[in-house]
Each structure stands twice: as structure tokens, then as C-alpha cells.
Design an enzyme around this catalytic site. Structure first.
Site, PDB file in Angstrom:
ATOM      1  N   LYS A  10       0.816  -1.218   0.000  1.00  0.00           N
ATOM      2  CA  LYS A  10       0.000   0.000   0.000  1.00  0.00           C
ATOM      3  C   LYS A  10       0.849   1.267   0.000  1.00  0.00           C
ATOM      4  O   LYS A  10       0.322   2.361  -0.121  1.00  0.00           O
ATOM      5  CB  LYS A  10      -0.930   0.013   1.219  1.00  0.00           C
ATOM      6  CG  LYS A  10      -1.986  -1.072   1.175  1.00  0.00           C
ATOM      7  CD  LYS A  10      -2.898  -0.999   2.377  1.00  0.00           C
ATOM      8  CE  LYS A  10      -3.951  -2.095   2.301  1.00  0.00           C
ATOM      9  NZ  LYS A  10      -4.806  -2.100   3.501  1.00  0.00           N
ATOM     10  N   CYS A  11       2.164   1.114   0.125  1.00  0.00           N
ATOM     11  CA  CYS A  11       3.085   2.247   0.230  1.00  0.00           C
ATOM     12  C   CYS A  11       3.765   2.495  -1.107  1.00  0.00           C
ATOM     13  O   CYS A  11       4.450   1.616  -1.642  1.00  0.00           O
ATOM     14  CB  CYS A  11       4.119   1.939   1.310  1.00  0.00           C
ATOM     15  SG  CYS A  11       5.474   3.129   1.405  1.00  0.00           S
ATOM     16  N   GLY A  12       3.616   3.699  -1.651  1.00  0.00           N
ATOM     17  CA  GLY A  12       4.240   4.056  -2.926  1.00  0.00           C
ATOM     18  C   GLY A  12       5.752   3.978  -2.879  1.00  0.00           C
ATOM     19  O   GLY A  12       6.389   3.546  -3.841  1.00  0.00           O
TER      20      GLY A  12
END
Length: 134
Positions: A10-12
């Protein structure tokens, strides 16, 4: 070369670091650390290999950092590690381990420090920022 990424999909920043590993021709072991947290021994080993303190690895944003009072200086390194093991969301990401070292890859292009020279000729982050030109 072997590579492992402690990843949050979920983390870019984490997605960009993973993409750079793959761009470099690596097929890294991807550990979704929120589902499969590292053992205490592994976490201590990673922190030591990065040459940082447990406090340096703590993530504040979107975590129970404030609720747990982790901003106070009363916590020992062992206690901070205990908190990270109890609440893996407190572990900042992504942590990448290769044969050339271990880094907290914030920003994601820090991963280039532990890849062979020239392994990534050009990479564009999800937001369009070019981090290395060939």
C-alpha cells in the site's frame, strides 16, 4: 545477487523500491512485514546492519506512535523493538537487504546504494519523478 524487501504494497515508496529492484534484474524475496513480521533476532540484525538505532526505524505517520507515547525518551532500544514486534506498522519501510548492504529505502532511490553500479540505468517513480537517467 540475493535481495529481500520488507514491503508494504500500500506504500508508494515501497512499490517504487521493489520496482527498482526488478528493473535491476533482481527477483527479490518480498516479505509483507505487516502479515509476516520479522523475528526479534532478524529485526535486531537488520537495525545493526543499517547502522541505525531502533528509534531511527520507527514510523510515526499512520501508526500508534503517539498513542503509545513513543516520542518520549523513556523507552530503551529493547522496549522500542518490543513495540515494533507488537505493532509491525511501527516499522518504517521499505527495508531492503542485498549482498551489498541493508538500507531503509526512504526515499526509494536509496535502494540504488545497495545494487551493483549501473544496474538501473533509468527509472521513473509512480509519480513521474525520474530518479536516475541513463
Amino acid at each position: 545477487m540475493s535481495a529481500t524487501i520488507y514491503h508494504n504494497p500500500k506504500c508508494g515508496t515501497s512499490r517504487n523500491a521493489l520496482a527498482m529492484l526488478r528493473e535491476a534484474g533482481e527477483d527479490p524475496e518480498v516479505i509483507e512485514y505487516l502479515k509476516t513480521p520479522p523475528s526479534r533476532e532478524k529485526l535486531v540484525s537488520l537495525i545493526g546492519a543499517m547502522g541505525i538505532t531502533p528509534r531511527d526505524l520507527l514510523r510515526q505517520k499512520g501508526t500508534p506512535y503517539d498513542e503509545l507515547g513513543l516520542g518520549e525518551d523513556k523507552w530503551s532500544d529493547d522496549q522500542l523493538i518490543d513495540f515494533m514486534l507488537q505493532h509491525p506498522i511501527l516499522i518504517n519501510r521499505p527495508v531492503v537487504e542485498t549482498d551489498l548492504g541493508v538500507r531503509l529505502c526512504r526515499p526509494s532511490e536509496v535502494v540504488l546504494e545497495i545494487l551493483p553500479e549501473g544496474a538501473v540505468k533509468s527509472f521513473t517513480k509512480e509519480d513521474g519523478e525520474v530518479v536516475k537517467k541513463g
